[in-house]
Design a protein around this motif. Structure first.
Motif: not given
Ligand SMILES: *Cc1c(COP(=O)(O)O)cnc(C)c1O
Length: 490
Positions: A148-152, A302-307, A245-249, A189-193, A91-93, A272-277
């Protein structure tokens, strides 16, 4: 003043703080040892010991601190997700940092509530978000909040985009006052959208997948423009374009500048969905350039808990128009009135910038991470993760039985068995079985996804402990397992 008799201790505080201190030190020692030996701790399936610990229903009587620390060290600690291990690529942990241990202890002691008011944690969050605005080139007047994360973060961003379209009326009357809305994102595109749109009452089908260019995996701006025009003709109203910015696949990047140009022309919100990228901005060129234009977004999640390797959970959203951001969420009843001095005074009441009123002190682990290391090692680790992914790609390309399923662009490598080498084998099943076998053996954690209709093994390297040897070992293990399955099948 006459001597007061000593107050009896609270029933929820330790009877004996010195005894508690001893146990707390024992726990901390065990945690530091565990982290220092992360290489010896791959994922382990929850076992009988853990199940026994959790069985028996809600207890009426408590346990001793000594028994509790025994349980935490002996039974809880070994059952992490496995992402502290250097060959965890699923995943992206993110991996987590030693500095996070110090932050979490401090935050737990302070027990700050970051909804608002004037106290240290609020100022730390302001500082951390200011750093992010600098890193991602956001202008003065922009705002942000930790989530909490990029979803929120995505939900907050799309709500702010909708507030710009519909204003107070949507808040009070609901979405019936708007025409049907559409959000555009690249295929994949990520499922959170879609999830955010469903939660907002627009339905996940208001997310419109736009074809990508075969060579880059990036959204095709011409296809996007044509889709928007056709939708407008049908009376549908664009809510936002989501640039990934950084697709999950595959770790591909949309051309943010091209999409920003289009959104400016059309007056559409660019998210911009830059969760990790997004953090590739910190990497060396050419990687950093993949996210060129990121500061032109109306909102960035974007997330701090990924990248950024910070402990779970912590993400953020920043928004260009801070006033619109605040107007979207501001709702301050009498019992939350601010003051000019004292606890009620402060720059930022974060409850005005999101959905939560009570919020934990997430900012501390981010501040601690960046303060303890400085940005330089993060730049290096992010660049190194990209190089390890490239190395994995080269290792796969040299293999006699594996091949890449997509080019390695950033930190993600996806690969599959070469069909001709495994006649008669169900390749999709073999990929899934391989992922499971390597997880169970502790060799490596890959996740799986589907690319071009085929199951593939997928490594997303956001792991600051991964070495070149880890990459070679993981690919060799995948190869070995695949050949073993073929042997067994024939
Ligand atoms: C992980 C991810 C998300 C969701 O982020 P969470 O922090 O898990 O809620 C959204 N978009 C992309 C591209 C991701 O990799």
């Amino acid at each position: 003043m006459p001597d007061q008799p000593p107050e009896p201790p609270s029933i929820l505080d330790p009877d004996d703080w010195e005894a508690f201190r001893k146990e707390a030190h024992r726990l901390l020692d065990g945690c530091v040892t565990h982290l220092a030996q992360a290489r010896q701790h791959p994922w382990r399936a929850p076992d009988q010991g853990l199940k026994a610990l959790l069985a028996g229903g809600v207890p009426e009587a408590g346990t001793t601190d000594s028994d509790l620390v025994d349980a935490l060290l002996g039974t809880m600690l070994p059952h992490g997700t496995g992402n502290i291990h250097p060959r965890f690529f699923g995943w992206v942990h993110g991996t987590g940092l030693a500095a996070g241990l110090l932050a979490e202890i401090t935050a737990a002691t302070m027990n700050s509530n970051c909804g608002g008011r004037n106290h240290g944690a609020i100022h730390v969050e302001e500082t951390v978000l200011e750093w992010c605005r600098t890193i991602f080139d956001f202008p003065p007047g922009s705002s942000g909040i930790l989530t909490t994360g990029t979803s929120q973060a995505t939900l907050l961003a799309l709500l702010a985009a909708r507030h710009r379209l519909g204003g107070e009326r949507v808040k009070t009357e609901g979405i019936g006052v708007l025409p049907p809305l559409r959000v555009y994102g690249a295929e994949g595109v990520h499922a959170c959208i879609g999830k955010a749109l469903a939660a907002m009452g627009h339905g996940s089908r208001s997310l419109c997948p736009v074809p990508v260019q075969a060579e880059t995996g990036a959204m095709d701006p011409e296809a996007l423009e044509a889709t928007i025009a056709a939708d407008r003709d049908r009376g549908l109203m664009p809510l936002a374009v989501v640039a990934t910015a950084g697709s999950v696949n595959t770790g591909s990047f949309d051309d943010i500048n091209a999409l920003a140009d289009l959104c400016e022309r059309q007056g559409i919100w660019l998210h911009v969905d830059g969760a990790f990228g997004a953090w590739i901005r910190l990497g060396a060129p050419p990687y950093a350039n993949l996210a060129d234009g990121i500061g032109r977004a109306d909102s960035l999640a974007f997330d701090f808990h990924k990248w950024m390797y910070v402990q779970y959970d912590c993400g953020a959203v920043i928004m260009r128009d801070g006033d619109n951001h605040r107007a979207t969420f501001e709702a301050r009843p009498d019992y939350l009135a601010g003051q000019t001095e004292g606890l009620g005074a402060s720059g930022t009441w974060y409850c005005d910038y999101g959905l939560d009123l009570s919020r934990g002190f997430r900012a501390l682990k981010v501040w601690t991470a960046i303060t303890s290391h400085g940005l330089a090692p993060f730049r290096q680790a992010i660049t190194d993760n990209c190089r390890r992914a490239a190395q994995m790609g080269e290792t796969v390309a040299r293999s006699a039985c594996l091949e890449l399923a997509a080019p390695v662009v950033s930190n993600i490598c996806v690969f599959q068995p070469i069909a001709e080498r495994f006649p008669g084998l169900d390749l999709n099943e073999a990929v899934r079985q391989t992922a499971i076998a390597l997880q169970l053996s502790g060799d490596a954690v890959f996740s799986t996804t589907v690319i071009g209709g085929r199951s593939v093994l997928r490594a997303a390297i956001v792991n600051h402990r991964t070495t070149g040897q880890d990459v070679e070992r993981a690919v060799a293990a995948a190869e070995r397992e695949m050949l073993r399955l073929a042997d067994r099948g024939s």
